[in-house]
Write an enzyme that holds these catalytic residues in place. Structure first.
Site, short mmCIF file in Angstrom:
data_model
loop_
_atom_site.label_atom_id
_atom_site.label_comp_id
_atom_site.label_asym_id
_atom_site.label_seq_id
_atom_site.Cartn_x
_atom_site.Cartn_y
_atom_site.Cartn_z
N PRO A 2 67.02 7.32 52.83
CG PRO A 2 68.40 9.11 52.95
CD PRO A 2 67.13 8.73 53.52
CD GLU A 3 66.35 1.24 51.25
OE1 GLU A 3 66.77 0.10 50.73
OE2 GLU A 3 65.15 1.31 51.28
#
Length: 270
Positions: A2-3
């Site tokens: 996840p960014e």
């Protein structure tokens, strides 16, 4: 992994369900995450969750006595479910609320984290040295240009460095540099102010659009409600190494830069 857009989507997803609710229990089902979960996380029990904020990729669950610092790591996912919902494999943390709902962290790789801070969050070791938020007024072309002077570091790894700006992860760095027409290996110190003035608004645009459509689903990211993010359908270079550039039809090149996959168009990006 996840960014920033995926973490922001998670924040937007969980906030309406848990903000303003009293925390009745913090259940640590497996405390061996990236760092051992400290006993102090229980300090928030019987406290009201005032708000959920985000700093870089950290979610900050704020209460009157301090804040829980939550990180999703490589594969973490959050769900808000009724407390009697059966647990599944890799459910490691459960924050229970007076509403009968609970926030669960599921993290197969256990690179996520849950910590507690009772003082100034801006001074916390994980947060103190972070650069500006990319969607804030503090992230500007002038600021990035000044930080880049004399840097021989490649522009791609420069904008992925959280000391310069937070949250511009690999996917979004690839996409932003393509849209700005900047070669990812160009030295950050050799990029002109005019080109930074083009790049910074593009970074903001790319991240904002990713948040709007729910993030990027690649291997394991889904939204809080279980639905996928749709930004992957808009990717122009990332994951397309060897395919034709959507703009000029040149074959896209794929290399390793800073140990990360980097895809670019040798014609469009200079």
């Amino acid at each position: 992994m996840p960014e920033l857009p995926e973490v922001e989507v998670s924040r937007l997803g969980i906030s309406p369900h848990i903000e303003g609710q009293k925390i009745t229990a913090v259940q640590v089902l497996n405390g061996q995450l990236r760092w051992p979960v400290p006993v102090s996380v229980h300090n928030v029990e019987q406290q009201r969750l005032q708000r959920v904020e985000r700093r870089a990729k950290y979610l900050l669950l704020k209460t009157p006595v301090g804040s829980l610092i939550l990180h999703l790591g490589m594969s973490g996912k959050l769900r808000v479910v009724p407390v009697n919902t059966p647990r599944v494999k890799h459910d490691h943390i459960e924050i229970v609320f007076e509403s009968g709902q609970c926030l669960r962290l599921n993290d197969p790789r256990r690179f996520g984290a849950l910590l507690f801070a009772d003082d100034d969050l801006s001074a916390h070791p994980l947060l103190a040295n972070l650069g500006p938020e990319p969607l804030s007024q503090y992230f500007t072309a002038d600021q990035l240009y000044q930080r880049s002077r004399g840097k021989t570091q490649a522009i791609k790894t420069f904008i992925m460095d959280n000391h310069n700006v937070v949250g511009v992860g690999n996917i979004y760095a690839n996409e932003s540099l393509f849209k700005a027409g900047i070669h990812p290996k160009r030295a950050a110190g050799k990029v002109s102010l005019a080109r930074y003035q083009r790049l910074v608004p593009i970074i903001k645009q790319v991240l904002a659009e990713a948040i709007r459509v729910g993030g990027t689903t690649l291997k394991d990211f889904t939204q809080v409600d279980g639905s996928p993010g749709y930004f992957a359908q808009q990717l122009q270079v990332y994951g397309r190494g060897g395919k034709q550039c959507m703009v000029c039809k040149t074959r896209l090149k794929e290399i390793r830069l800073g140990q990360r996959t980097t895809v670019y168009c040798p014609s469009c990006q200079r």
